[in-house]
Design a protein around this motif. Structure first.
Motif, PDB file in Angstrom:
ATOM      1  N   ALA A   1       9.708   4.390   0.358  1.00 15.33           N
ATOM      2  CA  ALA A   1      10.045   4.427  -1.061  1.00 15.33           C
ATOM      3  C   ALA A   1       8.977   5.211  -1.815  1.00 15.33           C
ATOM      4  O   ALA A   1       7.780   5.016  -1.604  1.00 15.33           O
ATOM      5  CB  ALA A   1      10.157   3.011  -1.613  1.00 15.33           C
ATOM      6  N   ASP A   2       9.444   6.111  -2.683  1.00 10.77           N
ATOM      7  CA  ASP A   2       8.529   6.900  -3.499  1.00 10.77           C
ATOM      8  C   ASP A   2       9.221   7.192  -4.821  1.00 10.77           C
ATOM      9  O   ASP A   2      10.253   7.861  -4.844  1.00 10.77           O
ATOM     10  CB  ASP A   2       8.172   8.203  -2.782  1.00 10.77           C
ATOM     11  CG  ASP A   2       7.204   9.066  -3.581  1.00 10.77           C
ATOM     12  OD1 ASP A   2       6.327   8.508  -4.270  1.00 10.77           O
ATOM     13  OD2 ASP A   2       7.342  10.302  -3.529  1.00 10.77           O
ATOM     14  N   ALA A   3       8.690   6.674  -5.903  1.00 15.09           N
ATOM     15  CA  ALA A   3       9.227   6.877  -7.249  1.00 15.09           C
ATOM     16  C   ALA A   3      10.693   6.468  -7.328  1.00 15.09           C
ATOM     17  O   ALA A   3      11.510   7.142  -7.923  1.00 15.09           O
ATOM     18  CB  ALA A   3       9.042   8.328  -7.687  1.00 15.09           C
ATOM     19  N   GLY A   4      11.036   5.349  -6.678  1.00 18.05           N
ATOM     20  CA  GLY A   4      12.387   4.811  -6.763  1.00 18.05           C
ATOM     21  C   GLY A   4      13.398   5.458  -5.839  1.00 18.05           C
ATOM     22  O   GLY A   4      14.571   5.140  -5.875  1.00 18.05           O
ATOM     23  N   LYS A   5      12.980   6.384  -5.006  1.00 16.69           N
ATOM     24  CA  LYS A   5      13.867   7.045  -4.041  1.00 16.69           C
ATOM     25  C   LYS A   5      13.323   6.837  -2.636  1.00 16.69           C
ATOM     26  O   LYS A   5      12.155   6.534  -2.439  1.00 16.69           O
ATOM     27  CB  LYS A   5      13.955   8.556  -4.323  1.00 16.69           C
ATOM     28  CG  LYS A   5      14.528   8.911  -5.661  1.00 16.69           C
ATOM     29  CD  LYS A   5      16.020   8.725  -5.684  1.00 16.69           C
ATOM     30  CE  LYS A   5      16.590   9.188  -7.009  1.00 16.69           C
ATOM     31  NZ  LYS A   5      17.989   8.949  -7.126  1.00 16.69           N
ATOM     32  N   GLN A   6      14.194   7.022  -1.642  1.00 12.94           N
ATOM     33  CA  GLN A   6      13.787   6.899  -0.242  1.00 12.94           C
ATOM     34  C   GLN A   6      13.533   8.295   0.320  1.00 12.94           C
ATOM     35  O   GLN A   6      14.425   9.142   0.313  1.00 12.94           O
ATOM     36  CB  GLN A   6      14.893   6.209   0.578  1.00 12.94           C
ATOM     37  CG  GLN A   6      15.167   4.791   0.158  1.00 12.94           C
ATOM     38  CD  GLN A   6      14.141   3.803   0.712  1.00 12.94           C
ATOM     39  OE1 GLN A   6      13.046   4.166   1.094  1.00 12.94           O
ATOM     40  NE2 GLN A   6      14.514   2.550   0.749  1.00 12.94           N
ATOM     41  N   ASP A   7      12.324   8.547   0.806  1.00 10.58           N
ATOM     42  CA  ASP A   7      11.992   9.819   1.436  1.00 10.58           C
ATOM     43  C   ASP A   7      11.976   9.634   2.946  1.00 10.58           C
ATOM     44  O   ASP A   7      11.344   8.706   3.464  1.00 10.58           O
ATOM     45  CB  ASP A   7      10.604  10.311   0.977  1.00 10.58           C
ATOM     46  CG  ASP A   7      10.582  10.721  -0.490  1.00 10.58           C
ATOM     47  OD1 ASP A   7      11.641  11.154  -1.000  1.00 10.58           O
ATOM     48  OD2 ASP A   7       9.509  10.613  -1.115  1.00 10.58           O
ATOM     49  N   LEU A   8      12.657  10.526   3.667  1.00 12.78           N
ATOM     50  CA  LEU A   8      12.701  10.453   5.131  1.00 12.78           C
ATOM     51  C   LEU A   8      11.326  10.783   5.696  1.00 12.78           C
ATOM     52  O   LEU A   8      10.744  11.824   5.397  1.00 12.78           O
ATOM     53  CB  LEU A   8      13.731  11.434   5.690  1.00 12.78           C
ATOM     54  CG  LEU A   8      13.845  11.501   7.211  1.00 12.78           C
ATOM     55  CD1 LEU A   8      14.339  10.165   7.780  1.00 12.78           C
ATOM     56  CD2 LEU A   8      14.780  12.625   7.630  1.00 12.78           C
ATOM     57  N   LEU A   9      10.791   9.860   6.511  1.00 15.19           N
ATOM     58  CA  LEU A   9       9.501  10.097   7.174  1.00 15.19           C
ATOM     59  C   LEU A   9       9.716  10.683   8.552  1.00 15.19           C
ATOM     60  O   LEU A   9       9.104  11.673   8.924  1.00 15.19           O
ATOM     61  CB  LEU A   9       8.712   8.794   7.307  1.00 15.19           C
ATOM     62  CG  LEU A   9       8.276   8.117   6.013  1.00 15.19           C
ATOM     63  CD1 LEU A   9       7.538   6.834   6.320  1.00 15.19           C
ATOM     64  CD2 LEU A   9       7.394   9.060   5.214  1.00 15.19           C
TER      65      LEU A   9
ATOM     66  N   MET B   1       0.852  -1.165   0.000  1.00 12.95           N
ATOM     67  CA  MET B   1       0.000   0.000   0.000  1.00 12.95           C
ATOM     68  C   MET B   1       0.897   1.226   0.000  1.00 12.95           C
ATOM     69  O   MET B   1       1.792   1.341   0.807  1.00 12.95           O
ATOM     70  CB  MET B   1      -0.903  -0.087   1.239  1.00 12.95           C
ATOM     71  CG  MET B   1      -0.972   1.126   2.108  1.00 12.95           C
ATOM     72  SD  MET B   1      -2.134   0.993   3.440  1.00 12.95           S
ATOM     73  CE  MET B   1      -1.063   0.596   4.780  1.00 12.95           C
ATOM     74  N   ALA B   2       0.673   2.114  -0.902  1.00 13.15           N
ATOM     75  CA  ALA B   2       1.480   3.328  -0.990  1.00 13.15           C
ATOM     76  C   ALA B   2       0.760   4.461  -0.277  1.00 13.15           C
ATOM     77  O   ALA B   2      -0.419   4.707  -0.500  1.00 13.15           O
ATOM     78  CB  ALA B   2       1.727   3.698  -2.441  1.00 13.15           C
ATOM     79  N   ILE B   3       1.479   5.119   0.599  1.00 13.31           N
ATOM     80  CA  ILE B   3       0.922   6.266   1.310  1.00 13.31           C
ATOM     81  C   ILE B   3       1.809   7.461   0.988  1.00 13.31           C
ATOM     82  O   ILE B   3       3.030   7.381   1.109  1.00 13.31           O
ATOM     83  CB  ILE B   3       0.904   6.032   2.835  1.00 13.31           C
ATOM     84  CG1 ILE B   3      -0.011   4.857   3.173  1.00 13.31           C
ATOM     85  CG2 ILE B   3       0.484   7.282   3.578  1.00 13.31           C
ATOM     86  CD1 ILE B   3       0.024   4.461   4.628  1.00 13.31           C
ATOM     87  N   ALA B   4       1.231   8.537   0.604  1.00  7.49           N
ATOM     88  CA  ALA B   4       1.988   9.755   0.339  1.00  7.49           C
ATOM     89  C   ALA B   4       2.069  10.537   1.654  1.00  7.49           C
ATOM     90  O   ALA B   4       1.209  11.355   1.960  1.00  7.49           O
ATOM     91  CB  ALA B   4       1.314  10.570  -0.756  1.00  7.49           C
ATOM     92  N   TRP B   5       3.084  10.243   2.459  1.00  8.28           N
ATOM     93  CA  TRP B   5       3.245  10.898   3.757  1.00  8.28           C
ATOM     94  C   TRP B   5       3.614  12.360   3.551  1.00  8.28           C
ATOM     95  O   TRP B   5       4.370  12.712   2.659  1.00  8.28           O
ATOM     96  CB  TRP B   5       4.343  10.210   4.570  1.00  8.28           C
ATOM     97  CG  TRP B   5       4.032   8.797   4.951  1.00  8.28           C
ATOM     98  CD1 TRP B   5       4.442   7.678   4.301  1.00  8.28           C
ATOM     99  CD2 TRP B   5       3.270   8.354   6.061  1.00  8.28           C
ATOM    100  NE1 TRP B   5       3.976   6.563   4.936  1.00  8.28           N
ATOM    101  CE2 TRP B   5       3.251   6.944   6.030  1.00  8.28           C
ATOM    102  CE3 TRP B   5       2.579   8.996   7.087  1.00  8.28           C
ATOM    103  CZ2 TRP B   5       2.587   6.181   6.971  1.00  8.28           C
ATOM    104  CZ3 TRP B   5       1.925   8.237   8.033  1.00  8.28           C
ATOM    105  CH2 TRP B   5       1.922   6.845   7.978  1.00  8.28           C
ATOM    106  N   LYS B   6       3.089  13.206   4.424  1.00  6.72           N
ATOM    107  CA  LYS B   6       3.390  14.634   4.378  1.00  6.72           C
ATOM    108  C   LYS B   6       3.829  15.067   5.774  1.00  6.72           C
ATOM    109  O   LYS B   6       3.522  14.401   6.768  1.00  6.72           O
ATOM    110  CB  LYS B   6       2.148  15.424   3.952  1.00  6.72           C
ATOM    111  CG  LYS B   6       1.645  15.112   2.558  1.00  6.72           C
ATOM    112  CD  LYS B   6       0.415  15.897   2.176  1.00  6.72           C
ATOM    113  CE  LYS B   6      -0.857  15.590   2.891  1.00  6.72           C
ATOM    114  NZ  LYS B   6      -1.363  14.271   2.995  1.00  6.72           N
TER     115      LYS B   6
END
Length: 127
Positions: free
Chosen positions: A52-60, A1-6
């Motif tokens: 993971a988002d679009a092949g990159k790791q975003d810090l949550l 499940m993909a979550i777009a964290w903000k």
């Protein structure tokens, strides 16, 4: 499940259930591409949680330094086994008084229980 964290989002059980959590020994802060599917979570050895988002790791969130309340002191464990007895110390087996050629006592020689000797020097007391 993909979550777009903000920024400011609250991490909840519902949002995390079904997400893939992996542990990585690599530094995901480098921006290197990831093979994780979008939405997958990675917790690195520094305590930082990435998604993971679009092949990159975003810090949550950075989890390092977060501590909960100290728990109660646990029950003491059983006493350990008694260790072996130590080596016996030395004792004095005999002693000899040493005199100079005029008969004045100058010291003593002690023979120890292991047959080693210890020389004692005597000095005249001053008043």
């Amino acid at each position: 499940m993909a979550i777009a964290w903000k920024d400011g989002d609250t991490i909840t059980a519902d949002k995390l259930n079904g997400s893939q959590v992996t542990f990585s020994s690599t530094d995901v802060e480098t921006g290197a591409t990831t093979t994780q599917p979008d939405g997958a979570l990675t917790l690195d050895v520094n305590g930082d949680l990435y998604q993971a988002d679009a092949g990159k790791q975003d810090l949550l969130v950075s989890l390092k330094g977060l501590k909960g309340d100290k728990g109660d002191t646990g029950v003491a464990g059983p006493a350990g086994a008694v260790g072996p007895a130590g080596k016996d110390g030395l004792g004095v087996k005999s002693g000899t008084i040493n005199e100079d050629k005029n008969g004045a006592v100058t010291g003593a020689t002690l023979t120890m229980s292991d047959n080693s000797t210890v020389d004692l020097t005597l000095n005249k007391a001053t008043s």
